[in-house]
Motif scaffolding. Structure first.
Motif: not given
Length: 111
Positions: A78-84, A93-101
């Motif tokens: 969903k994040y990669e397709a910008k459908e989040d 907490g956003g895409v950055g936080s999602f990927k890091r955590n």
């Protein structure tokens, strides 16, 4: 949805047939999803071999883990397709936080 499930099962039919038992785990959160799973699996794997039982979520901890990991992978899609949408951002907490955590932790558990 039902056609997609049926197609996926047919595509991997040999894999499913290699097991003595195939369990379908769904927590009955949405009736339409439950119906699609029931109809598709019964249609493809044969009605005579499908048995349904009422269970408790605590009886199937491994399935809960699988459900969690699938939710994380779906969130990535969903994040990669910008459908989040805002729900994902509030929860993760956003895409950055999602990927890091979240994603990093889930991926570190891969076998």
């Amino acid at each position: 949805m039902g056609r997609d499930i049926s197609s996926a099962v047919v595509e991997h039919l040999g894999f499913f047939q290699s097991f003595d038992d195939v369990k379908v785990y769904y927590d009955n959160g949405q009736d339409i999803v439950k119906q699609a799973l029931d109809r598709s699996v019964s249609k493809v794997l044969s009605k005579g071999v499908v048995r349904r039982r009422k269970t408790s979520m605590t009886d199937y901890r491994l399935e809960q883990v699988a459900d969690y990991l699938c939710a994380i992978e779906l969130a990535l899609v969903k994040y990669e397709a910008k459908e989040d949408g805002e729900t994902y951002n509030k929860f993760f907490g956003g895409v950055g936080s999602f990927k890091r955590n979240w994603l990093k932790q889930a991926r570190s558990k891969r076998i």
